[in-house]
Design a protein around this motif. Structure first.
Motif, PDB file in Angstrom:
ATOM      1  N   ALA A   1     -13.374  15.720  -5.832  1.00 50.84           N
ATOM      2  CA  ALA A   1     -14.170  15.385  -6.581  1.00 50.84           C
ATOM      3  C   ALA A   1     -15.222  16.559  -6.340  1.00 50.84           C
ATOM      4  N   ILE A   2     -15.348  17.196  -5.218  1.00 48.53           N
ATOM      5  CA  ILE A   2     -16.124  18.272  -4.997  1.00 48.53           C
ATOM      6  C   ILE A   2     -15.628  19.847  -4.822  1.00 48.53           C
ATOM      7  N   THR A   3     -14.334  19.862  -4.859  1.00 47.99           N
ATOM      8  CA  THR A   3     -13.518  21.264  -4.807  1.00 47.99           C
ATOM      9  C   THR A   3     -12.579  21.001  -5.654  1.00 47.99           C
ATOM     10  N   GLN A   4     -12.244  22.283  -6.314  1.00 55.44           N
ATOM     11  CA  GLN A   4     -11.058  22.384  -7.254  1.00 55.44           C
ATOM     12  C   GLN A   4      -9.697  22.377  -6.547  1.00 55.44           C
ATOM     13  N   ASP A   5      -9.757  22.764  -5.435  1.00 56.12           N
ATOM     14  CA  ASP A   5      -8.548  22.750  -4.548  1.00 56.12           C
ATOM     15  C   ASP A   5      -8.663  22.206  -3.135  1.00 56.12           C
ATOM     16  N   PRO A   6      -8.518  20.803  -2.792  1.00 55.19           N
ATOM     17  CA  PRO A   6      -8.715  20.420  -1.574  1.00 55.19           C
ATOM     18  C   PRO A   6      -7.612  20.597  -0.579  1.00 55.19           C
ATOM     19  N   GLU A   7      -6.655  21.092  -0.919  1.00 54.09           N
ATOM     20  CA  GLU A   7      -5.466  21.552   0.091  1.00 54.09           C
ATOM     21  C   GLU A   7      -5.734  22.226   1.096  1.00 54.09           C
ATOM     22  N   PRO A   8      -6.575  23.490   1.087  1.00 55.39           N
ATOM     23  CA  PRO A   8      -7.008  24.233   2.344  1.00 55.39           C
ATOM     24  C   PRO A   8      -7.657  23.132   3.219  1.00 55.39           C
ATOM     25  N   VAL A   9      -8.518  22.339   2.912  1.00 57.27           N
ATOM     26  CA  VAL A   9      -9.350  21.441   3.743  1.00 57.27           C
ATOM     27  C   VAL A   9      -8.254  20.416   4.296  1.00 57.27           C
ATOM     28  N   MET A  10      -7.396  19.900   3.522  1.00 61.14           N
ATOM     29  CA  MET A  10      -6.672  18.762   4.030  1.00 61.14           C
ATOM     30  C   MET A  10      -5.756  19.159   5.063  1.00 61.14           C
ATOM     31  N   ARG A  11      -5.380  20.415   5.138  1.00 59.41           N
ATOM     32  CA  ARG A  11      -4.683  21.183   6.076  1.00 59.41           C
ATOM     33  C   ARG A  11      -5.412  21.278   7.614  1.00 59.41           C
ATOM     34  N   GLN A  12      -6.728  21.270   7.463  1.00 60.33           N
ATOM     35  CA  GLN A  12      -7.370  21.372   8.825  1.00 60.33           C
ATOM     36  C   GLN A  12      -7.887  19.989   9.195  1.00 60.33           C
ATOM     37  N   LEU A  13      -7.482  18.726   8.623  1.00 62.95           N
ATOM     38  CA  LEU A  13      -7.877  17.586   9.069  1.00 62.95           C
ATOM     39  C   LEU A  13      -7.246  16.948  10.245  1.00 62.95           C
ATOM     40  N   VAL A  14      -7.893  16.461  11.275  1.00 58.30           N
ATOM     41  CA  VAL A  14      -7.334  15.391  12.129  1.00 58.30           C
ATOM     42  C   VAL A  14      -6.875  14.347  11.540  1.00 58.30           C
ATOM     43  N   ARG A  15      -5.771  13.902  11.736  1.00 55.68           N
ATOM     44  CA  ARG A  15      -5.147  12.465  11.101  1.00 55.68           C
ATOM     45  C   ARG A  15      -4.611  11.613  12.300  1.00 55.68           C
ATOM     46  N   VAL A  16      -4.787  10.579  12.003  1.00 53.46           N
ATOM     47  CA  VAL A  16      -4.217   9.510  13.004  1.00 53.46           C
ATOM     48  C   VAL A  16      -3.416   8.620  12.205  1.00 53.46           C
ATOM     49  N   PHE A  17      -2.410   8.153  13.103  1.00 58.07           N
ATOM     50  CA  PHE A  17      -1.403   7.396  12.483  1.00 58.07           C
ATOM     51  C   PHE A  17      -1.436   5.934  13.084  1.00 58.07           C
ATOM     52  N   ILE A  18      -1.923   4.944  12.006  1.00 64.96           N
ATOM     53  CA  ILE A  18      -1.952   3.684  12.468  1.00 64.96           C
ATOM     54  C   ILE A  18      -0.802   2.816  11.699  1.00 64.96           C
ATOM     55  N   GLY A  19       0.238   2.355  12.388  1.00 66.07           N
ATOM     56  CA  GLY A  19       1.109   1.558  11.598  1.00 66.07           C
ATOM     57  C   GLY A  19       1.636   2.514  10.467  1.00 66.07           C
ATOM     58  N   GLU A  20       1.589   2.079   9.205  1.00 67.12           N
ATOM     59  CA  GLU A  20       2.458   2.791   8.334  1.00 67.12           C
ATOM     60  C   GLU A  20       1.011   3.704   7.443  1.00 67.12           C
ATOM     61  N   GLY A  21       0.175   3.639   7.938  1.00 64.66           N
ATOM     62  CA  GLY A  21      -0.957   4.340   7.254  1.00 64.66           C
ATOM     63  C   GLY A  21      -1.476   5.789   8.189  1.00 64.66           C
TER      64      GLY A  21
ATOM     65  N   LEU B   1      -1.501  23.744  21.322  1.00 69.81           N
ATOM     66  CA  LEU B   1      -1.269  23.147  22.426  1.00 69.81           C
ATOM     67  C   LEU B   1      -0.204  21.809  22.419  1.00 69.81           C
ATOM     68  N   ARG B   2       0.112  21.484  21.365  1.00 66.98           N
ATOM     69  CA  ARG B   2       1.013  20.482  20.872  1.00 66.98           C
ATOM     70  C   ARG B   2       0.303  19.061  21.092  1.00 66.98           C
ATOM     71  N   ILE B   3      -0.630  18.884  21.254  1.00 66.67           N
ATOM     72  CA  ILE B   3      -1.367  17.452  21.595  1.00 66.67           C
ATOM     73  C   ILE B   3      -1.218  16.665  20.214  1.00 66.67           C
ATOM     74  N   PRO B   4      -0.556  15.600  20.279  1.00 69.07           N
ATOM     75  CA  PRO B   4      -0.548  14.618  19.077  1.00 69.07           C
ATOM     76  C   PRO B   4      -2.058  14.183  18.694  1.00 69.07           C
ATOM     77  N   HIS B   5      -2.082  14.109  17.174  1.00 71.51           N
ATOM     78  CA  HIS B   5      -3.064  13.658  16.772  1.00 71.51           C
ATOM     79  C   HIS B   5      -4.005  12.515  17.186  1.00 71.51           C
ATOM     80  N   ASN B   6      -2.969  11.628  17.710  1.00 76.17           N
ATOM     81  CA  ASN B   6      -3.836  10.430  18.072  1.00 76.17           C
ATOM     82  C   ASN B   6      -4.403  10.427  19.244  1.00 76.17           C
ATOM     83  N   TYR B   7      -3.703  11.265  20.163  1.00 73.93           N
ATOM     84  CA  TYR B   7      -4.372  11.487  21.631  1.00 73.93           C
ATOM     85  C   TYR B   7      -5.576  12.253  21.577  1.00 73.93           C
ATOM     86  N   LEU B   8      -5.639  13.365  20.314  1.00 70.28           N
ATOM     87  CA  LEU B   8      -6.911  14.167  20.507  1.00 70.28           C
ATOM     88  C   LEU B   8      -7.965  13.005  19.735  1.00 70.28           C
TER      89      LEU B   8
END
Length: 131
Positions: A35-55, A83-90
């Motif tokens: 909604a605020i940028t034409q191409d959100p993918e560059p920002v999406m690649r920089q996101l910390v993601r956590v994996f909880i269950g199936e989400g 450093l290969r630190i898993p997202h959830n541990y970060l």
């Protein structure tokens, strides 16, 4: 400390992040960014993601008021990936009092001036714990 990062992340952590900073689903973040940028993918690649269950979720502490990413958090994430630190541990490390920060939580030190200190703290605590 190392045993903390060798076991499953406590489910209460996700509640703490959600209550304090927000924990939107990845699809919600993509919609907001689109909604605020034409191409959100560059920002999406920089996101910390956590994996909880199936989400997949994005801790809110990485966003600034305008939905841009906090540059200190982005640098931490880039180093964590290297450093290969898993997202959830970060995410767990961000919310846990850190001896290398005199007991402060990394999430409370996301100011530009603290960037080098946070990187050093992550390397001296988290990187060694998950190695």
């Amino acid at each position: 400390m190392a045993e903390l990062y060798r076991s499953p992340v406590p489910p209460q952590l996700w509640d703490r992040i959600r209550d304090e900073f927000g924990l939107p689903a990845l699809d919600q973040v993509r919609e907001r960014l689109a909604a605020i940028t034409q191409d959100p993918e560059p920002v999406m690649r920089q996101l910390v993601r956590v994996f909880i269950g199936e989400g997949t979720y994005c801790p809110g502490y990485q966003f600034q008021q305008d939905l841009s990413l906090n540059p200190v958090m982005t640098r931490l994430f880039q180093r964590a990936i290297h450093l290969r630190i898993p997202h959830n541990y970060l995410a767990l490390w961000m919310m846990t009092p850190c001896p290398a920060l005199n007991g402060a939580r990394p999430v409370d030190r996301l100011k530009a001036a603290d960037g080098p200190l946070l990187l050093a703290a992550m390397e001296s605590t988290l990187a060694r714990a998950v190695a």
